[in-house]
Design an enzyme around this catalytic site. Structure first.
Site: not given
Length: 475
Positions: A140-142, A318-319, A324, A187, A101
């Site tokens: 209507s909102t509906n 990477s830090s 990497k 697999t 609504t």
């Protein structure tokens, strides 16, 4: 800050004079500080709401219920919204109580106040043109909110289909590029039998194509609307001819072939189409995540993993570890997949929780579908442009893996027999020797016969006739 006074069921409130929304929207802002995300971020929904209000005005005018002057002002305001104007005025939270609504009233108030300006009046002078009596006439909102959600979701699904199509083509292009590269299939993460890298990548294209078909089917369900149902589907307060007329007008405005549901009472309470669409979005997410997991596995390494393909380097990984590089694009797409799977559960529970003639939880359905569709669109584009298009193959490494794989022995079954092939596999596993060399050393096949059997085209497709005489034939 200057204000204007507006009145509703609960009394008078001061509303900022410059805004286009009104008292109903103000109360919704106060009541629903949930996500911090306003419906202004959902462009497709605002456009759909504007199209509905425009179609309603034109229909009520044609039925003699709304005068030309007000109709023209409402239509002009709606066209401005559909052109992208005043979207910032849609300020209610995407998750809200009231079955949508607040969203419907936000639209009614913005359209009414803009129409008032076009008529030469001030905002809030609703005696000239009212949000409920004129903009919301016969509605209507509906029926407005679910219809808007269906149109918006259908539009989003078309964008997702396009993004999926581009990704599918990127995989197909890679399949063509890699069609002559032999590799070992696997697999259960164990060596299986040879295939080409092109065949492997074509499966990703085929999976995406299948999901495009399923999404197209599910999105078609969004085209059945309940506009004209008003409150619960009986059409109270709407003209008897309103429902078919407004559907025709809305189709013309949006360019979408909409149809009115055959039973408006059922259509007003049932959220099954949203559940089905959400399920297909989950399917897309699962397939994307599976594909991205494969890409991460195939590119693992670069020296201590599979190392069969190379993903484009996008950023330092990477830090602490110099040099990497991580598979950040497949990682982010997989996270989107997890979100979509969670959103599907939200849609499922919200649809199940509806009672009797209305589902009050459509706002969270709308929010969940919006996020799933939008994030999948972005994920597909990101995966296409920043990953798939730049994938390269490690040809020499793939060739060496095939030559050294025990899995090659499967191709020899028709020629040396299962028992002999098993013995060869056991020796290769125990000694680390190659299947080719062991078969040659045992005199099971000649070099010419082995080369014929182990040709890439012989290893990667069915064949009618044996390439060499089998051991049984010789016996």
């Amino acid at each position: 800050m200057s204000t204007r006074i507006e009145h509703d069921l609960l009394g008078d409130r001061d509303v900022p004079a410059e805004v286009y929304w009104g008292v109903h929207t103000l109360r919704a802002i106060e009541n629903f500080p949930i996500t911090g995300q306003a419906i202004s971020s959902y462009t497709e929904l605002i456009n759909a709401l504007a199209a509905i209000k425009q179609a309603a005005a034109l229909s009520n005018n044609a039925l003699g219920l709304l005068d030309d002057r007000r109709t023209q002002a409402i239509v002009a305001a709606c066209e401005e919204l559909r052109a992208g104007k005043l979207h910032e005025q849609f300020v209610v939270d995407v998750i809200q109580g009231g079955a949508g609504t607040s969203t419907n009233m936000n639209a009614n108030e913005v359209i009414a106040n803009r129409a008032l300006e076009l008529l030469g009046h001030n905002k809030g002078e609703y005696q000239h043109l009212h949000p409920n009596e004129h903009v919301n006439m016969g509605q209507s909102t509906n029926d407005v909110y679910p219809t808007a959600l269906r149109i918006a979701t259908w539009s989003g699904a078309q964008q997702l289909l396009q993004a999926m199509s581009v990704l599918r083509q990127a995989f197909a292009d890679k399949a063509e590029e890699f069609k002559d590269i032999l590799k070992m299939g696997r697999t259960q993460l164990q060596d299986a039998v040879p295939m080409t890298l092109g065949q492997e990548f074509m499966t990703y294209a085929v999976m995406m194509g299948e999901d495009e078909l399923r999404l197209n089917e599910a999105s078609a369900l969004m085209l059945e609307i309940n506009l004209g149902a008003t409150a619960i589907g009986t059409g109270i307060n709407a003209h008897p001819d309103y429902a078919p007329l407004v559907c025709k007008q809305l189709s013309a405005i949006t360019g979408i072939d909409l149809i009115t549901a055959p039973n408006l009472i059922e259509a007003t309470q049932d959220c099954g189409a949203f559940v089905q669409l959400s399920g297909v979005l989950k399917r897309v997410a699962v397939k994307l995540s599976k594909t991205c997991n494969d890409l991460r596995l195939l590119s693992s390494g670069p020296r201590a993993g599979f190392g069969e393909i190379n993903l484009p380097a996008r950023q330092a990984g990477s830090s602490i570890m110099p040099g990497k590089v991580n598979p950040v694009i497949p990682e982010v797409v997989t996270q989107v997949a997890y979100e979509v799977i969670g959103n599907d559960l939200t849609v499922t529970m919200a649809a199940e929780a509806g009672q009797l003639q209305l589902n009050a939880f459509e706002p969270v359905i709308a929010y969940s579908l919006y996020r799933s569709v939008r994030h999948l669109i972005n994920a597909c584009h990101t995966l296409t442009e920043h990953c798939v298009k730049g994938i390269t193959a490690n040809r020499d490494h793939l060739r060496a893996l095939v030559a050294n794989s025990i899995g090659l022995v499967t191709a020899l079954n028709p020629y040396i027999g299962y028992a002999a092939a098993t013995d060869v596999a056991a020796e290769a596993h125990a000694t680390g020797g190659g299947v080719y060399d062991i078969v040659l050393a045992r005199g099971l096949l000649t070099r010419e016969q082995l080369d014929a059997v182990l040709k890439p085209e012989a290893l990667t497709q069915p064949r009618l006739e044996p390439l060499v005489a089998s051991a049984n034939d010789k016996a």
